[in-house]
Design an enzyme around this catalytic site. Structure first.
Site, PDB file in Angstrom:
ATOM      1  N   GLY A  52       0.848  -1.171   0.000  1.00 24.84           N
ATOM      2  CA  GLY A  52       0.000   0.000   0.000  1.00 24.84           C
ATOM      3  C   GLY A  52       0.889   1.227   0.000  1.00 24.84           C
ATOM      4  O   GLY A  52       1.879   1.284   0.738  1.00 24.84           O
ATOM      5  N   CYS A  53       0.568   2.223  -0.817  1.00 19.97           N
ATOM      6  CA  CYS A  53       1.482   3.354  -0.997  1.00 19.97           C
ATOM      7  C   CYS A  53       1.690   4.138   0.296  1.00 19.97           C
ATOM      8  O   CYS A  53       2.826   4.480   0.653  1.00 19.97           O
ATOM      9  CB  CYS A  53       0.997   4.261  -2.111  1.00 19.97           C
ATOM     10  SG  CYS A  53      -0.721   4.830  -1.930  1.00 19.97           S
ATOM     11  N   ASN A  54       0.616   4.417   1.030  1.00 19.37           N
ATOM     12  CA  ASN A  54       0.763   5.132   2.298  1.00 19.37           C
ATOM     13  C   ASN A  54       1.548   4.302   3.309  1.00 19.37           C
ATOM     14  O   ASN A  54       2.392   4.813   4.046  1.00 19.37           O
ATOM     15  CB  ASN A  54      -0.609   5.461   2.886  1.00 19.37           C
ATOM     16  CG  ASN A  54      -1.388   6.435   2.042  1.00 19.37           C
ATOM     17  OD1 ASN A  54      -0.840   7.359   1.472  1.00 19.37           O
ATOM     18  ND2 ASN A  54      -2.699   6.228   1.968  1.00 19.37           N
TER      19      ASN A  54
END
Length: 365
Positions: free
Chosen positions: A150-152
């Site tokens: 997940g990017c975050n």
């Protein structure tokens, strides 16, 4: 002969970024692109910037369409990738850009996602410390199943893992506030992501411990804890017993930029940790990394500096007045945050040079 590749979800943002990067990769050939509602339409109708792939037509996303490739990328909404796992059992390498295979904890999955739980795969953030001085890339070498991050989650995890592993921060009071571009929410039409809603505005979402990337961050930080602090079973270690050991207040804020993340994370300084100890932890973790760069003391990154690059830029401050370490990290959520991390992990799994097809250079202005 190049590896034959299929990309599902090719009409979306993550799928489009995968295709952009794969199109420049010398060792792969993009043979098949798939979608659901857009099947039968030209790829160029949905990804007009990918001129070298304009000859491709979107096919229906089915196990039969995806089978028979050397590498399959699943760029599907959360909860949809797992249904293809068994059907793709013969595929040499499958990389999931959704959340279905990221979490080790069944209870965390049930709490934040719900639905059927699927087995965790090798986590696609090569630079993360995983204890004992090892990094996640050692677990990616030769892997046949990879879960892209997940990017975050990867942004915050990369920001803090060096301090966790070195014991120079207190993990019981982590605060992360992120400015994020709306492309991270996907391409589906949503009222809150319309230009008229976000231009000239900053909008927080998933406030108060509800964001689905929180257990993923805890999992990554838990893996970096000293062995003595993480000796329980994985299910309890990642979610139950570490609820107190790793406490994080996580607040993402949508800002009017198409892509990018600027994460400001802080944690209390551990007792007796000197300034040299603190900065040294991050320098030791990332000093020889190609795609994660610690900036000189006093310098901090901008999202503009990483646009289109597979680079995470990081600035570190030691706030003795507040007794906190502050880490500011910028990366492109679609590149290093998703597609770039997936391709970097693919390179490692296949034994190719890790940087093949990827760049550290952003696009400016």
């Amino acid at each position: 002969m190049p590896y034959q590749v299929a990309v599902s979800g090719a009409s979306g943002y993550a799928g489009g970024e995968l295709l952009r990067l794969l199109a420049a990769h010398p060792d792969v050939e993009i043979r098949t692109v798939t979608a659901h509602s857009n099947a039968g339409q030209p790829l160029a109708l949905h990804q007009p910037h990918l001129r070298s792939l304009a000859h491709l037509t979107l096919q229906d996303t089915t196990p039969e369409t995806l089978a028979g490739h050397d590498i399959v990328f699943l760029a599907l909404p959360h909860g949809q990738s797992g249904q293809y796992t068994e059907a793709l059992a013969e595929a040499p390498l499958v990389i999931d850009c959704g959340a279905d295979h990221r979490l080790e904890s069944v209870s965390a999955w049930d709490h934040f996602y719900g639905g059927e739980f699927h087995e965790p795969w090798a986590y696609g953030v090569p630079e993360l410390l995983v204890g004992g001085g090892a990094k996640q890339r050692s677990r990616l070498a030769g892997a046949s199943r990879i879960a892209a991050p997940g990017c975050n989650a990867s942004t915050v995890s990369l920001s803090l893992v060096p301090g966790v592993a070195a014991g120079v921060i207190d993990t019981r009071d982590i605060v992360s506030v992120l400015a994020v571009g709306p492309s991270g929410a996907g391409k589906s039409l949503k009222t809150n992501l319309l230009a008229s809603e976000i231009l000239g505005s900053a909008n927080p979402y998933a406030v108060g411990g509800t964001h689905r990337h929180i257990p993923e961050i805890r999992q990554a930080l838990a893996a970096a804890l000293p062995v003595a602090d993480s000796a329980s079973e994985p299910e309890d270690r990642v979610w139950t017993s570490l609820t107190d050991a790793i406490r994080i207040s996580f607040t993402p804020v949508i800002v009017p930029m198409a892509r990018g993340i600027l994460a400001t994370s802080s944690a209390p300084i551990a007792p007796d940790a000197s300034d040299a100890d603190i900065r040294g932890a991050w320098e030791a973790a990332y000093g020889d990394e190609t795609f994660v760069h610690l900036l000189p003391a006093g310098e901090f990154p901008r999202t503009a500096d990483v646009l289109g690059a597979n680079t995470a830029l990081m600035g570190l401050a030691i706030d003795r007045a507040a007794n906190r370490v502050v880490v500011v990290t910028a990366l492109d959520n679609l590149a290093k945050g998703t597609a770039g991390a997936a391709i970097q992990s693919m390179n490692i799994a296949l034994g190719l040079p890790e940087a093949t097809g990827l760049t550290v250079n952003g696009v400016a202005p």
